[in-house]
Design a protein around this motif. Structure first.
Motif: not given
Length: 420
Positions: A141-163
């Motif tokens: 296994i690998l753990f998926r983590v949320s790195p807390g990075v807000d990518a510059h793209t549409h909010k519906y396809i952002q996935t790395g932010q804290v929330d």
């Protein structure tokens, strides 16, 4: 003046042969992108792996092409995993994602010895341990983590932010506990971590920032927990060209930034550089596809707008309705003719929001013309539906001027097959 030729094939002739709406995919384009990944990532850097994010577009034929090109595959459901199995795809090159994998999906993965399961939460960790114990197997296994990075793209396809609904937050009281728990599981082998900051990204700064955060985590876990990270999956999300203001970057634009940053950061903290995995999907197939439609009704509202309606819409391309995705298109049977007006391309669904393209410049247009919407290879067929009881289109694969049907057009009988 003439017809649109797409990678050696006459699109108007394809429309006559197979009907519309029709998805066209270029095998030559897909192979070119896979070759670029091999030459500029896999062969350039040692201890690396590339997997195709199959949610972008997956059929049995696509799985066979990916296998032939030497890439692994990322799946996110039992259905995608079953398709890969059915196509004879090597299970050790499968990466299985998903924020809420069902027990029977995990069981399918464990029984078939998939290469990696990306674990999204502690609930899933317990589920995998129970199922792997049942079959006396050890799940990697690998753990998926949320790195807390807000990518510059549409909010519906952002996935790395804290929330985010995806991943474990980089909070010591959460991620450290999860790693310790995994290390104590008898039927689980924790190899490392996965992050994905979003989709349709045209900058590499977000990846650099995420890598720095991940290496800090690797150092923390080595010092405080005794865990050594062997693998780091950096996700995908590389952007492609849809309209004039977006241009596809070479894969090296992203991977060089990832690898150089990782080497520097690992050296700074005296860490061994782990195996690095990338997961391009849209970048491989997005521009490989177009969708052909036949123009039907034309509605002119003087001083306001001209609508042209086509025989498809949000059922075969829901992205404009979902998150205002923008596409370009041409009149396939009038290539070279001068644009003389702007029209809005409307789908046939009973929804005001079923608009494929606003303000498209076209030559004189009439019912029966063939409209080719460009760059529809990703997230069109895979997100299609039967809304309003519209059958899904056929899919045709083209290569060096030849064409072959890889998905039959749905019939009305197909749509009611499972009804009782």
């Amino acid at each position: 003046m003439g017809n649109l030729i797409f990678y050696g094939s006459d699109t108007v002739e394809l429309a006559k042969k197979y009907g519309t709406p029709l998805y066209i995919m270029s095998e030559d384009y897909i192979a070119d992108r896979c070759r670029e990944i091999r030459e500029n990532f896999l062969e350039k850097y040692d201890n690396t792996m590339a997997v195709y994010a199959s949610k972008a577009f997956l059929t049995r034929e696509m799985a066979k092409i990916v296998k032939r090109e030497g890439l692994g595959m990322d799946v996110v459901s039992g259905g995608e995993l079953y398709t890969a199995l059915n196509a004879g795809f090597p299970m050790d090159k499968i990466v299985f994602h998903g924020n809420n994998k069902l027990a029977d999906e995990i069981e399918m993965a464990v029984k078939n010895d998939v290469g990696r399961i990306v674990v999204d939460n502690i609930y899933e960790l317990d589920l995998i341990e129970d199922i792997a114990s049942k079959y006396n197997k050890k799940a990697n296994i690998l753990f998926r983590v949320s790195p807390g990075v807000d990518a510059h793209t549409h909010k519906y396809i952002q996935t790395g932010q804290v929330d985010s609904k995806f991943g474990i937050p980089l909070n010591e009281n959460i991620i450290h506990v999860a790693v310790r728990k995994a290390m104590n599981c008898k039927h689980i082998e924790l190899s490392g971590f996965h992050f994905h900051i979003g989709s349709q990204i045209h900058e590499n700064e977000g990846y650099v920032l995420a890598i720095k955060k991940m290496v800090e985590l690797m150092k923390e876990l080595k010092d405080k927990v005794g865990f050594v990270t062997k693998e780091l999956n950096t996700g995908g999300g590389y952007g492609i060209h849809y309209r004039d203001d977006e241009n596809r970057k070479n894969v090296a634009f992203f991977t060089d930034a990832i690898m150089n940053t990782l080497e520097e950061e690992c050296c700074k903290y005296s860490l061994h550089r782990p195996l690095v995995i990338i997961e391009p999907g849209r970048w491989i197939v997005g521009e490989a596809g177009i969708t052909l439609y036949t123009v039907g009704a034309i509605k002119e509202i003087p001083g306001v707008r001209t609508y042209i309606s086509v025989d498809g819409g949000m059922t075969d391309n829901p992205r404009p309705s979902l998150y205002q995705a923008k596409y370009d298109a041409v009149i396939a049977n009038k290539i070279g003719e001068k644009p003389v007006k702007k029209v809005t391309v409307a789908g046939k669904c009973c929804e005001s929001g079923d608009i494929l393209i606003w303000d498209l410049e076209v030559p004189e247009i009439e019912s029966g013309d063939i409209l080719a919407v460009l760059a529809t290879g990703a997230y069109n067929y895979s997100m299609s539906s039967n809304y309003n009881r519209n059958p899904r289109p056929a899919v045709v694969m083209i290569s060096k001027g030849s064409d072959r049907l890889i998905v039959k057009r749905e019939s009305y009988e197909d749509m009611i097959r499972n009804e009782i």
